[in-house]
Design an enzyme around this catalytic site. Structure first.
Site, PDB file in Angstrom:
ATOM      1  N   ASP A 349       4.771  -1.782   7.085  1.00 16.63           N
ATOM      2  CA  ASP A 349       5.488  -0.913   6.137  1.00 16.63           C
ATOM      3  C   ASP A 349       4.558   0.120   5.517  1.00 16.63           C
ATOM      4  O   ASP A 349       3.344  -0.081   5.448  1.00 16.63           O
ATOM      5  CB  ASP A 349       6.107  -1.763   5.016  1.00 16.63           C
ATOM      6  CG  ASP A 349       5.056  -2.569   4.268  1.00 16.63           C
ATOM      7  OD1 ASP A 349       4.208  -3.187   4.943  1.00 16.63           O
ATOM      8  OD2 ASP A 349       5.066  -2.571   3.028  1.00 16.63           O
ATOM      9  N   GLU A 350       5.145   1.188   5.072  1.00 23.18           N
ATOM     10  CA  GLU A 350       4.488   2.197   4.221  1.00 23.18           C
ATOM     11  C   GLU A 350       3.097   2.591   4.711  1.00 23.18           C
ATOM     12  O   GLU A 350       2.183   2.760   3.896  1.00 23.18           O
ATOM     13  CB  GLU A 350       4.391   1.668   2.775  1.00 23.18           C
ATOM     14  CG  GLU A 350       5.733   1.392   2.163  1.00 23.18           C
ATOM     15  CD  GLU A 350       5.649   0.734   0.780  1.00 23.18           C
ATOM     16  OE1 GLU A 350       6.431   1.109  -0.096  1.00 23.18           O
ATOM     17  OE2 GLU A 350       4.794  -0.163   0.578  1.00 23.18           O
TER      18      GLU A 350
HETATM   19  C1  TNX Z   1       7.655  -1.780  -1.480  1.00 25.71           C
HETATM   20  S1  TNX Z   1       8.970  -3.557   0.409  1.00 25.71           S
HETATM   21  C2  TNX Z   1       6.773  -2.483  -0.697  1.00 25.71           C
HETATM   22  C3  TNX Z   1       5.791  -3.369  -1.330  1.00 25.71           C
HETATM   23  C4  TNX Z   1       5.867  -3.319  -2.809  1.00 25.71           C
HETATM   24  C5  TNX Z   1       7.321  -3.295  -3.247  1.00 25.71           C
HETATM   25  C6  TNX Z   1       7.507  -3.367  -4.721  1.00 25.71           C
HETATM   26  C7  TNX Z   1       7.830  -3.175   1.267  1.00 25.71           C
HETATM   27  C8  TNX Z   1       7.945  -3.511   2.672  1.00 25.71           C
HETATM   28  N1  TNX Z   1       6.814  -2.537   0.677  1.00 25.71           N
HETATM   29  O1  TNX Z   1       4.490  -3.031  -0.892  1.00 25.71           O
HETATM   30  O2  TNX Z   1       5.231  -4.433  -3.316  1.00 25.71           O
HETATM   31  O3  TNX Z   1       7.890  -2.118  -2.758  1.00 25.71           O
HETATM   32  O4  TNX Z   1       8.852  -3.505  -5.053  1.00 25.71           O
END
Ligand code: TNX
Length: 534
Positions: A349-350
Site C-alpha cells: 500500500d501507499e
Molecule cells: C492508511 S490502510 C494506511 C495505514 C495507516 C492508516 C491509518 C493502509 C493500507 N494504509 O498505513 O495506518 O491509513 O488509518
C-alpha cells in the site's frame, strides 16, 4: 355487588401475579438469546438444562481432536461460573456432549447445538465447528456477578436447537504492532476476546516505517535497530521467532490463523534505517516544512534515521538492487517457516515514492517468492496493478476499482473498506483516540453495510471474507485497543458470519447490550455507544 367486584378484582390480581411469576420462573427462551454473531437458525424446545457442579463433559469421536476444545470449555465455564466440569466416558445425563463426526453432514465450520433437560450436545464435522458451538453455548450462560458464582450454583440454559455455519470463510481482524508495539500478552488477550465472535484470522502488521517487529535471524539489525522505537519515540520492541510461534500456537488453539504482514516496498523506513544498502536514495518530494529528519533518505546506500512520526508514503526499498530481493527472500522464507497458515501478506500500500513501473515488477517478484515458500500472497488493493496469481488475495481498503481489477485477474478479495471496517476511525468527533480521514464510524455505521453492496463488480463469489483493521498510530495500550475494537468488531464479525437477510440492527443493538455487561464483568474496555441501551 360491590363485594363481588372486589373479589373478582382480587382473583384477577392473583392470576396476573401467577402468570408473571410463572414466566419469571421459566426464564428467557433460547430464541431470546444474545448470541453474536447471530446464528443461522434457532428454535425453542420445552424445558431447560441445569449447568451445575455435577455437569460433566463427554467426548464422542477422536478424543485427540476434541481434547483441547473440551479443555477450553472447562476453563471458560470455570471463569464464568466457578464450576469445575469433570470428564465422563459413558453417562450422558447432565452432560455436555461433544460429538465429532464427519457423518453429521455439517460443513467445515458448522455446528449444531442441542439443549435438552438431559444434556447439551454439540455436533460438528470438524473441531472448529465444535469450538464455534461452544462459543455460542458460552454466550448462553447467564452473566452473573462474583457473588453468584460458586460450586453450589446452577445456571439455567433454555432448551432448543441452534444450527449454524459461517457465511464467509475468512473472518478477520488486523492489529498494527508496528506503529506502536504490543506485547505477546496483549496479543493473546486480544485473541481471547475476538475468538468469542468466531473470528478466525488475525493479521499482524509486523513492519512499517516506525518499527520492525519480528526477528529475522539472517538480518539481525532489523530488530535491534529497526525495532528500537515507535510512534512518539518511546521504546518499541519486537517478537523473537519463539514469541511469534507462541502467538501462532495460542491463536491456533482458538481456531485463529495468524496472517503475517511485511509491508513492502513502501512503509519500509525501519528496514532502511537498519540496512542502508536497501535504500535507493530516491528524491523525496518536499512537503513544506518537514516535521522530521529525512537525512540520508535521498542518499543511495545510506541508512536513514529512525522515524517516530505518523506520515505515510515517503519510503521505498530499492526495487532495482539485487540485495533487495535477497533481503525479501530471506524475510519471506524465515517467516513462512514459522507460519502454518496459508497466507503471507506483502503489504504493497501507499508506495507513493516507488514509480509504478518499478512497483509492478517488485510486487510480481515478491508474489513469486511467497509462492516459492508455499504460501498464498495477500496484499492491499494497490497490488492489483501487478499481474496477480488466481490464488492471491487483494485486500480492498481504499479503491473499489483496484478490487475489481484483482477480480478480473481471477483473484478473490478480502473486504476491509476504510469507511466501514477501520477500527482506528473515531466513533464521533469527540472520540479521544483514532483518526477521521476515512469517516466517523458509529456502531450502526459499522453494522449496516454488506460486502456485496459496495460495488457492482464485487460479487459474493469474489469475496473471501471480511477483515477489520486496527492501525495503531494513536493507540499504545490494551485499554485503547479494546476501546476502538469493542463494540465494533462484533458488528463486523456478524457481517462476516451471518447471512445478509438475517441481519438486523435492532436485534444487534439489543444483543450487544448483554455483551457490554460481560465486558464490564471481565474488565474489557469498550465504547458505550449512545445508539445502544446498555
Ligand atoms: C492508511 S490502510 C494506511 C495505514 C495507516 C492508516 C491509518 C493502509 C493500507 N494504509 O498505513 O495506518 O491509513 O488509518
Amino acid at each position: 355487588m360491590k363485594m363481588l367486584r372486589s373479589i373478582s378484582a382480587i382473583i384477577l390480581l392473583f392470576m396476573v401475579m401467577g402468570l408473571y411469576s410463572c414466566s419469571k420462573e421459566k426464564g428467557a427462551t433460547l430464541s431470546q438469546h444474545s448470541i453474536i454473531p447471530l446464528p443461522v437458525s434457532v428454535s425453542d424446545k420445552e424445558g431447560s438444562f441445569q449447568l451445575n457442579g455435577k455437569t460433566k463433559i463427554v467426548m464422542l469421536g477422536d478424543a485427540a481432536q476434541i481434547n483441547s476444545v473440551a479443555e477450553y470449555l472447562k476453563s471458560s465455564v470455570y471463569s464464568l461460573t466457578e464450576l469445575n466440569l469433570g470428564t465422563e466416558e459413558q453417562d450422558q445425563e447432565n452432560a455436555i456432549v461433544f460429538d465429532l463426526s464427519s457423518a453429521s453432514g455439517l460443513e467445515a465450520e458448522g455446528y449444531r447445538l442441542d439443549i435438552s433437560e438431559k444434556q447439551i450436545r454439540i455436533t460438528a464435522a470438524q473441531p472448529a465447528g465444535l469450538f464455534y458451538g461452544l462459543q455460542s453455548l458460552k454466550q448462553l450462560i447467564p452473566a452473573h456477578g462474583k457473588d453468584l458464582k460458586g460450586t453450589n450454583n446452577s445456571f439455567t440454559i433454555p432448551g432448543g436447537t441452534i444450527e449454524d455455519k459461517p457465511e464467509y470463510a475468512y473472518r478477520g481482524m488486523m492489529l498494527d504492532v508496528a506503529r506502536h508495539f504490543f506485547s505477546v500478552e496483549d496479543v493473546k488477550h486480544l485473541i481471547d476476546q475476538i475468538a468469542e465472535y468466531k473470528i478466525n484470522h488475525l493479521h499482524l502488521h509486523l513492519s512499517d516505517d516506525q518499527g520492525w517487529r519480528i526477528e529475522i535471524k539472517s538480518w539481525p539489525l532489523l530488530t535491534t535497530i529497526g525495532g528500537s522505537t515507535q510512534v512518539g519515540g518511546q521504546g518499541g520492541g519486537y517478537y523473537t521467532q519463539e514469541d511469534y510461534k507462541d502467538i501462532v500456537r495460542y491463536a491456533q488453539n482458538q481456531f485463529i490463523t495468524i496472517v503475517p504482514e511485511i509491508d513492502m516496498p513502501g512503509h519500509t523506513n525501519s528496514a532502511l534505517a537498519s540496512y542502508g544498502e536497501l535504500n535507493p536514495g530516491i528524491t523525496v518530494p518536499e512537503k513544506g516544512a518537514l516535521p522530521y529528519d529525512r537525512t540520508n533518505l535521498g542518499v543511495d546506500g545510506m541508512a536513514t534515521p529512525l522515524y517516530t512520526g505518523t506520515e505515510v508514503g515517503f519510503s521505498t526499498l530499492a526495487t532495482d538492487k539485487e540485495v533487495t530481493y535477497r533481503f525479501i527472500e530471506d524475510v519471506i522464507r524465515e517467516i513462512s517457516e514459522i507460519t502454518p497458515g496459508p497466507y503471507f501478506h506483502i503489504g504493497g500500500d501507499e508506495s507513493h515514492v516507488t514509480a509504478l513501473e518499478d512497483y509492478i515488477p517488485f510486487i510480481e517478484k515478491a508474489q513469486e517468492i511467497v509462492t516459492k515458500y508455499g504460501k498464498k500472497t495477500m496484499g492491499w488493493d494497490e497490488v492489483a496493478h501487478a499481474k496477480l496469481l488466481p490464488s492471491s488475495v487483494a485486500q480492498y481498503w481504499d479503491k473499489a476499482e483496484n478490487a475489481v481489477m484483482a477480480i478480473e485477474q481471477g483473484s478473490q478479495v478480502l473486504i476491509s473498506p476504510a469507511k466501514k471496517a477501520y477500527l482506528d476511525m473515531k466513533y464521533d468527533s469527540t472520540t479521544h483516540i483514532g483518526y477521521t480521514w476515512a469517516a466517523l464510524i458509529e456502531l450502526d455505521d459499522a453494522y449496516n453495510w454488506d460486502p456485496t453492496e459496495l460495488n457492482e463488480g464485487i460479487k459474493r463469489e469474489n469475496i473471501l471474507g471480511v477483515e477489520a483493521p486496527l492501525w495503531s498510530e494513536t493507540i499504545s495500550t490494551r485499554a485503547e485497543i479494546e476501546y476502538l475494537t469493542f463494540p465494533r468488531l462484533p458488528a463486523i464479525a456478524e457481517i462476516a458470519w451471518t447471512p445478509k437477510n438475517l441481519r438486523d440492527w435492532n436485534s444487534f443493538s439489543r444483543r450487544i447490550a448483554w455483551h457490554g455487561q460481560r465486558w464490564e464483568a471481565k474488565g474489557v474496555n469498550f465504547y458505550r455507544s449512545p445508539k445502544v441501551v446498555w
